[in-house]
Design an enzyme around this catalytic site. Structure first.
Site, PDB file in Angstrom:
ATOM      1  N   LYS A 268       0.887  -1.135   0.052  1.00  0.00           N
ATOM      2  CA  LYS A 268      -0.043  -0.088   0.148  1.00  0.00           C
ATOM      3  C   LYS A 268       0.785   1.141   0.000  1.00  0.00           C
ATOM      4  CE  LYS A 268      -3.733   2.193   2.315  1.00  0.00           C
ATOM      5  NZ  LYS A 268      -3.287   3.396   2.335  1.00  0.00           N
ATOM      6  N   ARG A 435     -17.096   1.478  -0.866  1.00  0.00           N
ATOM      7  CA  ARG A 435     -16.148   1.042   0.211  1.00  0.00           C
ATOM      8  C   ARG A 435     -16.807  -0.284   0.748  1.00  0.00           C
ATOM      9  NH1 ARG A 435     -12.361   3.569   2.822  1.00  0.00           N
ATOM     10  NH2 ARG A 435     -13.317   5.630   2.663  1.00  0.00           N
TER      11      ARG A 435
END
Ligand code: ATP
Length: 609
Positions: A268, A435
């Site tokens: 990430k 999400r």
């Protein structure tokens, strides 16, 4: 038939007064029913408080408070001071204009002058939505010499023609203070009721909006071509897709369970998300918030032109600042430093970037958002021409929590923020604008700030890249463990050296280079050359972190992990110190524990970015 602007102004007033969302939807339904289909886009933009989606990168109105006050003064024939003072007293220029207009109207009525004024006595005007929109668009798009005067004239003209209520909202719109409290979801619901038959159809409109982040456009397709046309909406190159977002968990066992047992796990990266669109030789780059950031990254435009083997494609990746000599990741703040610079060409040189790609949403006419992740990956790998600075995000496929954890630690140590674990099952589509649990971010809860420098011993060296090719560019550094009388590795340092330091490096290391690992060195990492422990350097970093690769304090904090330094920098040589005077493993362990604290969420810094 043009649409009277009074209908919109009246709805604005109602919306502003209600506190019930259900009531808001009803007002919007009523409004849309009165809206001609070809005007719906403009009405939607007005409701959103903008003239067009931000990503179009079109100019804003460019009318400051001073100009606006002047325009009101001209339109109403009252001194600027009067306007200014009333606005101050009421705390709202919109309200001030409304009141001044009402008073004027009353006065005119009293002396029988209304017939000579532009507007009818009903308090309404002849302004239409189309005219207000087009005039404001002209105001925004007027640039160059004389544009200030023209803007002033156009705005004054609108205010003069408007009814008191209309003038209030025109002024607030120009100020960017409409604040109706209507969200996109409410607009979508009302659109579905009016044009798709029921609120139950809102997912169709929502999906279209997620694929083409332009609610005015989607509304127009819906109103003029019907719901079937909206169902068939595909991504279009040049129009951003709303990004898929991740949920968060901090436990590898739970993460894998949630994803169905197996996952694609990627670094990430801590940079700026980029949705990169390509059509022939044209490139667009959109940010996480869908702003057009193409101009900020001419280097990424170049990379994308060379690196995407498709005529049309939309790919996603993270733009990260890197050290050009070692290729190592740099902290997020570096990228921000680049963004703050005015001269982009200087900024590009000072803070070079790399792009780590992780998804593809569209390829030559095919909407890939509906395909599961493994299929999208195949497409991504097919279209990418990778290089040092344009490549797939570092990744593994795994079903083992321990493996995920090790990869996570490696990611942190390499300068990433953590990892993204992604579902790879048959339902793992790209959920634009949502999400969900198909992507799970795994970041640290705690970190150990590094406040003091440490003195470490050189035990190996790596050759540099780019302009440092052929010369040493980074060193493998170790701490001293007096219990075993060995040197345990802590980090690889490639930053902080001056050109002069680097020039001297080959010569300095030469006497100590040995053909194999020194027997007193404990290392899992294999440098390009091994060096006998002799030279000590002072090092600082951003944090002390756990590492699966380094052997310092291995297993002391966590099984399978040692202590390492994140973003290490060389400060200076310490010729006064012998290798046994270096910082000890125990000292590093104490430092790690002493500075360990909970990480505050850094949403604020990202927002500011
Ligand atoms: P969010 O974007 O989830 O609202 P946020 O803006 O605070 O939250 P994070 O929570 O840090 O961001 O994580 C999401 C971001 O991580 C993505 O928007 C993207 O920019 C970034 N990112 C970095 N590497 C990856 C990757 N391999 N896959 C997906 N996103 C990644």
């Amino acid at each position: 038939m043009p649409m009277p602007f009074s209908i919109l102004a009246e709805t604005f007033e109602k919306l502003e007064r209600t506190t019930s969302r259900t009531q808001m939807v009803l007002y919007l339904v009523d409004l849309f029913k009165k809206t001609p289909p070809e005007t719906i886009d403009k009405v939607v933009y007005f409701l959103q408080g903008k003239l067009w989606p931000d990503w179009k990168g079109l100019p804003e109105l460019g009318v400051g408070e001073k100009t606006l006050i002047k325009a009101v003064s001209i339109a109403l024939h009252v001194p600027e001071r009067t306007v200014e003072e009333l606005a101050k007293r009421l705390g709202d220029l919109g309200l001030a204009v409304e009141r001044l207009k009402r008073e004027k109207e009353k006065g005119a009525k009293a002396v029988g002058l209304l017939a000579f004024m532009k507007q009818p006595s009903s308090g309404e005007s002849t302004l239409t939505v189309e005219k207000v929109y087009d005039t404001l668009a002209r105001v925004a798009l007027t640039t160059g010499e004389g544009s200030r005067e023209l803007k002033l004239k156009l705005v004054a003209g609108l205010i003069a023609e408007a009814s008191p209520r209309e003038a209030k909202y025109i002024v607030r719109f120009i100020e960017g203070r409409l604040r109706l409290g209507v969200g996109d979801a409410t607009i979508i619901e009302a659109l579905s009721i009016v044009y798709a038959g029921s609120a139950a159809m809102k997912h169709v409109v929502e999906r279209a909006y997620n694929l083409r982040a332009d609610l005015g456009l989607v509304a127009k397709i819906l109103a003029t071509q019907g719901v079937e046309a909206v169902k068939n909406i595909k991504p279009e190159v040049g129009i951003p897709i709303r990004p898929m977002l991740a949920e968060r968990l901090n436990n590898p066992v739970e993460i894998l369970k949630k994803l169905g047992g197996r996952a694609l796990v990627e670094y990430k990266y801590d940079g700026e998300r980029a949705q990169i669109h390509k059509k022939g030789d044209k490139i667009w780059i959109f940010s996480r918030r869908l702003e057009n950031i193409t101009k900020m990254y001419p280097d990424v435009v170049e990379m994308a032109l060379k690196g995407i083997k498709a005529n049309e494609a939309i790919v996603e990746g993270e733009i990260v600042a890197i050290d050009p000599d070692t290729g190592e990741l740099r902290p997020f703040q570096e990228l921000m430093r680049r963004k703050r610079k005015h001269d982009i060409h200087i900024a590009m040189k000072e803070v070079p970037v790399a792009v780590y790609l992780f998804d593809i949403l569209y390829r030559d006419g095919e909407d890939l958002t509906v395909k599961p992740l493994p299929e999208r990956r195949k497409h991504l790998e097919e279209v990418l021409v990778q290089s040092d600075t344009w490549r797939l995000a570092e990744h593994i496929y795994t079903d083992k929590p321990e493996e995920l954890e090790q990869f996570f630690l490696r990611a942190i140590e390499d300068g990433a923020e953590g990892v993204m674990a992604k579902a790879v099952h048959s339902r793992s589509i790209y959920q634009a604008g949502a999400r969900g649990w198909l992507w799970i971010k795994y970041k640290r809860d705690y970190k150990s700030e590094m406040i003091d420098t440490v003195d470490l011993v050189v035990v190996g060296a790596f050759y540099g890249k780019g302009r440092r090719g052929g010369k040493f560019g980074a060193l493998l550094m170790a701490a001293y463990d007096p219990d075993t009388d060995t040197f345990k590795t802590v980090c690889k340092v490639g930053s902080g050296f001056t050109d002069e330091d680097l020039e001297r490096l080959n010569e300095m290391l030469k006497p100590y280079i040995i053909p194999h690992k020194h027997p007193r060195v404990d290392s899992k990492m294999k440098p390009d050359v091994w060096v006998q422990p002799a030279l000590v350097a002072e090092i600082i970093g951003a944090e002390l972190t756990l590492s699966p690769i380094h052997t310092c304090c291995h297993g002391w904090v966590k099984p399978g992990a040692g202590i390492s330094i994140r973003f290490p920098r060389f400060i200076r040589w310490r010729p006064d110190k012998s290798p046994e005077d270096a910082t000890t493993t125990k000292e590093l362990y104490e430092m790690y524990k002493r500075q360990l604290h909970k990480i505050e969420e850094k949403t604020a810094t990202r927002e500011a970015a």
